[in-house]
Write a protein that holds these residues in place. Structure first.
Motif, PDB file in Angstrom:
ATOM      1  N   ASP A   1       6.738   3.276   6.807  1.00 51.30           N
ATOM      2  CA  ASP A   1       5.814   3.143   8.106  1.00 51.30           C
ATOM      3  C   ASP A   1       4.525   3.642   8.135  1.00 51.30           C
ATOM      4  O   ASP A   1       4.406   3.729   6.795  1.00 51.30           O
ATOM      5  N   LEU A   2       3.279   3.649   9.826  1.00 51.44           N
ATOM      6  CA  LEU A   2       2.165   3.702   9.319  1.00 51.44           C
ATOM      7  C   LEU A   2       1.945   5.173   8.609  1.00 51.44           C
ATOM      8  O   LEU A   2       1.377   5.223   7.748  1.00 51.44           O
ATOM      9  N   ASP A   3       3.062   6.088   9.590  1.00 50.20           N
ATOM     10  CA  ASP A   3       2.183   7.834   7.984  1.00 50.20           C
ATOM     11  C   ASP A   3       2.604   6.699   6.860  1.00 50.20           C
ATOM     12  O   ASP A   3       1.608   7.337   5.900  1.00 50.20           O
ATOM     13  N   GLU A   4       3.487   6.413   6.232  1.00 53.13           N
ATOM     14  CA  GLU A   4       3.387   6.466   4.605  1.00 53.13           C
ATOM     15  C   GLU A   4       1.981   5.566   4.324  1.00 53.13           C
ATOM     16  O   GLU A   4       1.133   5.470   2.952  1.00 53.13           O
ATOM     17  N   VAL A   5       1.815   4.427   5.172  1.00 55.61           N
ATOM     18  CA  VAL A   5       0.270   3.646   5.107  1.00 55.61           C
ATOM     19  C   VAL A   5      -0.625   4.988   4.575  1.00 55.61           C
ATOM     20  O   VAL A   5      -1.211   4.275   4.311  1.00 55.61           O
ATOM     21  N   LYS A   6      -0.735   4.911   6.210  1.00 52.28           N
ATOM     22  CA  LYS A   6      -1.803   5.906   6.161  1.00 52.28           C
ATOM     23  C   LYS A   6      -2.051   6.808   4.929  1.00 52.28           C
ATOM     24  O   LYS A   6      -3.081   7.291   4.516  1.00 52.28           O
ATOM     25  N   ASP A   7      -1.312   7.772   3.973  1.00 48.86           N
ATOM     26  CA  ASP A   7      -1.237   8.519   3.280  1.00 48.86           C
ATOM     27  C   ASP A   7      -1.473   7.452   2.385  1.00 48.86           C
ATOM     28  O   ASP A   7      -2.076   8.559   1.789  1.00 48.86           O
ATOM     29  N   LEU A   8      -0.897   6.856   1.694  1.00 51.60           N
ATOM     30  CA  LEU A   8      -0.987   6.027   0.210  1.00 51.60           C
ATOM     31  C   LEU A   8      -2.691   5.176   0.907  1.00 51.60           C
ATOM     32  O   LEU A   8      -3.468   5.846  -0.194  1.00 51.60           O
ATOM     33  N   VAL A   9      -3.261   4.840   1.921  1.00 48.47           N
ATOM     34  CA  VAL A   9      -5.044   4.937   1.705  1.00 48.47           C
ATOM     35  C   VAL A   9      -6.034   6.355   1.753  1.00 48.47           C
ATOM     36  O   VAL A   9      -6.269   6.054   1.293  1.00 48.47           O
ATOM     37  N   MET A  10      -5.462   7.183   2.913  1.00 41.76           N
ATOM     38  CA  MET A  10      -5.770   8.133   2.443  1.00 41.76           C
ATOM     39  C   MET A  10      -6.467   8.654   1.125  1.00 41.76           C
ATOM     40  O   MET A  10      -7.385   8.891   0.361  1.00 41.76           O
ATOM     41  N   ALA A  11      -4.987   8.558   0.115  1.00 38.47           N
ATOM     42  CA  ALA A  11      -5.242   9.184  -1.135  1.00 38.47           C
ATOM     43  C   ALA A  11      -5.875   8.502  -2.058  1.00 38.47           C
ATOM     44  O   ALA A  11      -6.664   8.639  -2.631  1.00 38.47           O
ATOM     45  N   ALA A  12      -5.849   6.688  -1.822  1.00 39.57           N
ATOM     46  CA  ALA A  12      -7.241   6.064  -2.801  1.00 39.57           C
ATOM     47  C   ALA A  12      -8.668   5.640  -1.776  1.00 39.57           C
ATOM     48  O   ALA A  12      -9.103   5.303  -2.882  1.00 39.57           O
ATOM     49  N   ASP A  13      -8.633   5.893  -0.684  1.00 41.97           N
ATOM     50  CA  ASP A  13     -10.057   6.064  -0.548  1.00 41.97           C
ATOM     51  C   ASP A  13     -10.809   6.439  -1.255  1.00 41.97           C
ATOM     52  O   ASP A  13     -10.936   7.802  -1.393  1.00 41.97           O
ATOM     53  N   ARG A  14     -11.972   5.957  -1.688  1.00 36.35           N
ATOM     54  CA  ARG A  14     -13.436   7.329  -2.108  1.00 36.35           C
ATOM     55  C   ARG A  14     -14.511   7.425  -1.197  1.00 36.35           C
ATOM     56  O   ARG A  14     -14.867   5.422  -0.451  1.00 36.35           O
ATOM     57  N   PRO A  15     -16.060   7.906  -0.748  1.00 38.59           N
ATOM     58  CA  PRO A  15     -16.297   7.629  -0.454  1.00 38.59           C
ATOM     59  C   PRO A  15     -17.032   6.616  -0.933  1.00 38.59           C
ATOM     60  O   PRO A  15     -18.172   5.785   0.240  1.00 38.59           O
ATOM     61  N   GLU A  16     -17.495   6.192  -1.700  1.00 37.55           N
ATOM     62  CA  GLU A  16     -18.393   4.969  -2.500  1.00 37.55           C
ATOM     63  C   GLU A  16     -18.070   3.476  -2.494  1.00 37.55           C
ATOM     64  O   GLU A  16     -18.815   2.683  -2.574  1.00 37.55           O
ATOM     65  N   ALA A  17     -16.499   3.997  -1.642  1.00 32.01           N
ATOM     66  CA  ALA A  17     -15.322   2.374  -1.882  1.00 32.01           C
ATOM     67  C   ALA A  17     -15.918   1.438  -0.084  1.00 32.01           C
ATOM     68  O   ALA A  17     -16.383   2.275   0.958  1.00 32.01           O
ATOM     69  N   ASP A  18     -16.698   0.725   0.094  1.00 37.24           N
ATOM     70  CA  ASP A  18     -16.952  -0.298   1.007  1.00 37.24           C
ATOM     71  C   ASP A  18     -15.850  -0.653   1.901  1.00 37.24           C
ATOM     72  O   ASP A  18     -15.454  -0.908   2.869  1.00 37.24           O
ATOM     73  N   VAL A  19     -14.724  -0.940   1.087  1.00 38.33           N
ATOM     74  CA  VAL A  19     -13.422  -1.143   1.922  1.00 38.33           C
ATOM     75  C   VAL A  19     -11.965  -1.258   1.046  1.00 38.33           C
ATOM     76  O   VAL A  19     -12.919  -0.800  -0.269  1.00 38.33           O
ATOM     77  N   MET A  20     -10.983  -0.639   1.811  1.00 44.23           N
ATOM     78  CA  MET A  20      -9.558  -0.768   1.545  1.00 44.23           C
ATOM     79  C   MET A  20      -8.957  -2.045   1.745  1.00 44.23           C
ATOM     80  O   MET A  20      -8.945  -2.685   2.412  1.00 44.23           O
ATOM     81  N   LEU A  21      -8.496  -2.093   0.190  1.00 46.73           N
ATOM     82  CA  LEU A  21      -8.081  -3.409   0.354  1.00 46.73           C
ATOM     83  C   LEU A  21      -6.011  -2.080  -0.088  1.00 46.73           C
ATOM     84  O   LEU A  21      -5.601  -2.337  -0.960  1.00 46.73           O
ATOM     85  N   LEU A  22      -5.208  -3.258   0.169  1.00 46.08           N
ATOM     86  CA  LEU A  22      -3.515  -3.164   0.810  1.00 46.08           C
ATOM     87  C   LEU A  22      -2.974  -4.518   0.408  1.00 46.08           C
ATOM     88  O   LEU A  22      -2.572  -5.379   1.236  1.00 46.08           O
TER      89      LEU A  22
END
Length: 270
Positions: free
Chosen positions: A163-184
């Motif tokens: 569900d959306l909450d699980e996707v949100k948890d994954l992108v938040m764990a993967a994100d870095r301030p220096e990343a311009d874009v997030m890829l799934l």
């Protein structure tokens, strides 16, 4: 009406495509499902989904629909072949289909370039070794990967059930301030309905497998389509006004236009 063709392995998040079609103007998305031997995220199983014979067997229905391009909607079923192998895969698909062809892996590369991004973060549902090979594929395209987060799921069915909450948890764990874009990258993950919310959450563009696959089909067909509900990659952007052109006696005309595609690069030999 522009008609685009997609080869999708199995039945997991294919409902992303009719949802996308509703949001685009005068674009028809035709999806044909290819066979899957087993539903697991082992590298051998994933590579078998993308064999030339299996892809060629799926193009007849798309040809009857009159598609103008074909995209193999599988990230893992393309990047696991490596940079050169993935090119050979799409070239064979183009020959079988008789129209320009590409895959989700190349769709990510072109979408990142269109956004003029230098660095990306990857939020993958795959096991860590598979996610690492996606990062390696991006490196081959000259894209810097700042971080890769692997959820370690065992199958596409597991990804499709998120569900959306699980996707949100994954992108938040993967994100870095220096990343311009997030890829799934996983095309078995339902994301089209959530792209704009994920972008608000992260404050940056989000690219997902099914979303960029549609963008790639449009690129190959030389067609532009816009919908802000599909994320920043589909947001209409105006080009800077061109210099005013003088013509006639004392008359002026300003030439303006919308920003088009960055270079027309296909994987069909075209």
């Amino acid at each position: 009406m522009t008609t685009l063709g997609f080869l999708y392995p199995g039945h997991f998040a294919e409902d992303d495509f009719p949802r996308t079609e509703i949001l685009l103007d005068a674009v028809r998305l035709v999806v044909n499902h290819t066979d899957v031997d087993e539903d697991d995220y082992g590298t051998d199983t994933l590579m078998r989904t993308g064999t030339p014979e299996r892809l060629a067997a799926g193009v007849a229905e798309l040809q009857r629909a009159g598609v103008e391009s074909v995209v193999w909607v599988s990230s893992s079923g393309s990047f696991l072949y490596g940079w050169e192998g993935a090119h050979e895969q799409t070239a064979a698909l183009a020959r079988a289909a008789g129209v320009p062809a590409s895959s989700t892996s190349f769709a990510f590369v072109h979408a990142v370039r269109e956004l003029d991004a230098a660095r990306v973060a990857v939020a993958a549902t795959y096991p860590e070794p598979v996610a690492a090979l996606f990062a390696a594929f991006l490196h081959s395209a000259g894209i810097e990967v700042t971080a890769t987060r692997a959820a370690g799921l065992a199958s596409a069915a597991e990804a499709a059930a998120w569900d959306l909450d699980e996707v949100k948890d994954l992108v938040m764990a993967a994100d870095r301030p220096e990343a311009d874009v997030m890829l799934l990258p996983d095309t078995a993950l339902h994301t089209v309905a959530h792209v704009t919310e994920l972008e608000r959450l992260l404050g940056k563009p989000v690219l997902t497998g099914n979303q960029v696959s549609v963008r790639e089909g449009l690129r190959l067909a030389d067609r532009r389509a816009w919908s802000p509900r599909l994320g920043r990659i589909f947001a209409e952007r105006e080009a800077p006004p061109a210099p005013v052109a003088q013509w006639g006696a004392g008359r002026e005309r300003a030439h303006t236009g919308r920003k088009g595609w960055s270079g027309r690069q296909t994987h069909s030999g075209r």
